[in-house]
Design a protein around this motif. Structure first.
Motif, PDB file in Angstrom:
ATOM      1  N   ALA A  85     -20.046   7.134  -8.545  1.00  0.00           N
ATOM      2  CA  ALA A  85     -19.365   8.425  -8.477  1.00  0.00           C
ATOM      3  C   ALA A  85     -20.337   9.598  -8.617  1.00  0.00           C
ATOM      4  O   ALA A  85     -20.360  10.483  -7.766  1.00  0.00           O
ATOM      5  CB  ALA A  85     -18.292   8.507  -9.554  1.00  0.00           C
ATOM      6  N   GLU A  86     -21.109   9.628  -9.681  1.00  0.00           N
ATOM      7  CA  GLU A  86     -21.929  10.797  -9.979  1.00  0.00           C
ATOM      8  C   GLU A  86     -22.911  11.071  -8.851  1.00  0.00           C
ATOM      9  O   GLU A  86     -23.654  10.201  -8.413  1.00  0.00           O
ATOM     10  CB  GLU A  86     -22.696  10.577 -11.294  1.00  0.00           C
ATOM     11  N   GLY A  87     -22.872  12.311  -8.358  1.00  0.00           N
ATOM     12  CA  GLY A  87     -23.747  12.722  -7.265  1.00  0.00           C
ATOM     13  C   GLY A  87     -23.210  12.394  -5.880  1.00  0.00           C
ATOM     14  O   GLY A  87     -23.762  12.819  -4.876  1.00  0.00           O
ATOM     15  N   ALA A 121      -9.868  13.143  -9.415  1.00  0.00           N
ATOM     16  CA  ALA A 121     -10.400  14.382  -9.984  1.00  0.00           C
ATOM     17  C   ALA A 121      -9.489  14.839 -11.120  1.00  0.00           C
ATOM     18  O   ALA A 121      -8.298  15.047 -10.920  1.00  0.00           O
ATOM     19  CB  ALA A 121     -10.492  15.460  -8.917  1.00  0.00           C
ATOM     20  N   VAL A 122     -10.081  14.986 -12.306  1.00  0.00           N
ATOM     21  CA  VAL A 122      -9.309  15.456 -13.450  1.00  0.00           C
ATOM     22  C   VAL A 122      -9.801  16.818 -13.926  1.00  0.00           C
ATOM     23  O   VAL A 122      -9.122  17.481 -14.700  1.00  0.00           O
ATOM     24  CB  VAL A 122      -9.333  14.438 -14.614  1.00  0.00           C
ATOM     25  N   LYS A 156     -25.445  22.405  -6.620  1.00  0.00           N
ATOM     26  CA  LYS A 156     -24.885  21.266  -5.873  1.00  0.00           C
ATOM     27  C   LYS A 156     -23.838  21.751  -4.877  1.00  0.00           C
ATOM     28  O   LYS A 156     -23.271  22.818  -5.023  1.00  0.00           O
ATOM     29  CB  LYS A 156     -24.281  20.274  -6.843  1.00  0.00           C
ATOM     30  N   GLU A 157     -23.597  20.927  -3.891  1.00  0.00           N
ATOM     31  CA  GLU A 157     -22.617  21.254  -2.849  1.00  0.00           C
ATOM     32  C   GLU A 157     -21.195  21.227  -3.390  1.00  0.00           C
ATOM     33  O   GLU A 157     -20.912  20.578  -4.390  1.00  0.00           O
ATOM     34  CB  GLU A 157     -22.697  20.212  -1.709  1.00  0.00           C
ATOM     35  N   THR A 158     -20.315  21.889  -2.682  1.00  0.00           N
ATOM     36  CA  THR A 158     -18.900  21.856  -3.032  1.00  0.00           C
ATOM     37  C   THR A 158     -18.348  20.459  -2.750  1.00  0.00           C
ATOM     38  O   THR A 158     -18.654  19.855  -1.726  1.00  0.00           O
ATOM     39  CB  THR A 158     -18.118  22.893  -2.199  1.00  0.00           C
ATOM     40  N   GLY A 159     -17.512  19.959  -3.661  1.00  0.00           N
ATOM     41  CA  GLY A 159     -16.888  18.656  -3.460  1.00  0.00           C
ATOM     42  C   GLY A 159     -17.724  17.493  -3.941  1.00  0.00           C
ATOM     43  O   GLY A 159     -17.339  16.340  -3.745  1.00  0.00           O
ATOM     44  N   VAL A 160     -18.848  17.760  -4.605  1.00  0.00           N
ATOM     45  CA  VAL A 160     -19.693  16.689  -5.125  1.00  0.00           C
ATOM     46  C   VAL A 160     -19.235  16.361  -6.544  1.00  0.00           C
ATOM     47  O   VAL A 160     -18.872  17.237  -7.324  1.00  0.00           O
ATOM     48  CB  VAL A 160     -21.183  17.115  -5.110  1.00  0.00           C
ATOM     49  N   VAL A 161     -19.253  15.078  -6.872  1.00  0.00           N
ATOM     50  CA  VAL A 161     -18.882  14.648  -8.215  1.00  0.00           C
ATOM     51  C   VAL A 161     -20.017  15.016  -9.172  1.00  0.00           C
ATOM     52  O   VAL A 161     -21.155  14.607  -8.987  1.00  0.00           O
ATOM     53  CB  VAL A 161     -18.613  13.131  -8.258  1.00  0.00           C
ATOM     54  N   MET A 175     -12.454   8.363 -12.795  1.00  0.00           N
ATOM     55  CA  MET A 175     -12.059   9.720 -13.210  1.00  0.00           C
ATOM     56  C   MET A 175     -13.302  10.567 -13.194  1.00  0.00           C
ATOM     57  O   MET A 175     -14.300  10.224 -13.832  1.00  0.00           O
ATOM     58  CB  MET A 175     -11.452   9.694 -14.607  1.00  0.00           C
ATOM     59  N   VAL A 176     -13.237  11.686 -12.469  1.00  0.00           N
ATOM     60  CA  VAL A 176     -14.425  12.488 -12.259  1.00  0.00           C
ATOM     61  C   VAL A 176     -14.148  13.980 -12.431  1.00  0.00           C
ATOM     62  O   VAL A 176     -13.014  14.426 -12.391  1.00  0.00           O
ATOM     63  CB  VAL A 176     -15.010  12.257 -10.840  1.00  0.00           C
ATOM     64  N   SER A 177     -15.246  14.687 -12.582  1.00  0.00           N
ATOM     65  CA  SER A 177     -15.240  16.149 -12.560  1.00  0.00           C
ATOM     66  C   SER A 177     -15.941  16.551 -11.272  1.00  0.00           C
ATOM     67  O   SER A 177     -17.037  16.074 -10.974  1.00  0.00           O
ATOM     68  CB  SER A 177     -15.992  16.688 -13.773  1.00  0.00           C
ATOM     69  N   VAL A 178     -15.299  17.427 -10.495  1.00  0.00           N
ATOM     70  CA  VAL A 178     -15.791  17.765  -9.164  1.00  0.00           C
ATOM     71  C   VAL A 178     -16.292  19.208  -9.137  1.00  0.00           C
ATOM     72  O   VAL A 178     -15.728  20.074  -9.800  1.00  0.00           O
ATOM     73  CB  VAL A 178     -14.680  17.574  -8.111  1.00  0.00           C
TER      74      VAL A 178
END
Length: 191
Positions: A141-143, A153-154, A162-167, A186-189
């Motif tokens: 997930a990360e990166g 996405a939580v 970093k680009e938009t929409g990257v974890v 579960m990720v932060s975007v």
């Protein structure tokens, strides 16, 4: 008077003969109609039987196709059941794996604690190896670019590098069983 009767008799004979001729002609016509009707009946019966035969052949072909579809579907179901036979067990083991990972994050301050952490690590590695043999894989997930099929996405954060929409961060690991998602990550975007 006699003469008149003879005439009437001759006329009667002519009438009777004429009626016989007409009746004979009618019989010939009726006979021909009967023959045509029998032929027509035969052809109609033949057409009816041919239609029934065609219907039965179509029914047979449909039944055979249905049987083939059922056989193929049941074969696919058996293959899927074999492929994902461990899904329920692995789903139940995911919280156990999470707890092992949390236990491994504890810092060992004494020799006893270090020994316990080492034992937990050995059990954790054995558990991971066993689940990997069954086809369990960690979802990266990360990166990575956010994928709603495997990520949940939580949170949203902002990182201008970093680009938009990257974890940006992984909050809870996600797992796949072969090609099925058991639990999304579960990720932060990044916004």
């Amino acid at each position: 008077m006699r003469r008149i009767q003879v005439t009437e008799t001759t006329e009667n004979k002519d009438l009777v003969q004429e009626e016989k001729n007409v009746h004979a002609e009618n019989e010939v016509e009726v006979g021909q109609e009967t023959e045509l009707t029998i032929e027509e009946q035969y052809e109609a019966k033949l057409a009816e039987l041919q239609a029934k035969l065609d219907d039965e052949e179509n029914r047979h072909l449909r039944l055979r196709a249905d049987f083939d579809n059922i056989r193929r579907r049941s074969q696919l179901d058996r293959e899927a059941a074999e492929k994902y036979r461990a899904q329920s067990l692995l789903s139940d083991l995911l919280p156990v794996i999470d707890n092992f990972e949390r236990a491994l994050q504890v810092e060992a301050t004494s020799e006893e604690t270090a020994s316990i952490v080492k034992g937990i690590e050995m059990v954790y590695r054995s558990l991971i190896e066993a689940t990997e043999k069954e086809g369990l894989q960690i979802i990266k997930a990360e990166g990575e670019q956010f994928d709603p099929n495997v990520h949940q996405a939580v949170m949203q954060e902002q990182d201008s590098e970093k680009e938009t929409g990257v974890v940006l961060r992984e909050l809870q690991k996600g797992y796949m069983l072969k090609d099925r998602v058991l639990r999304p990550t579960m990720v932060s975007v990044n916004e």
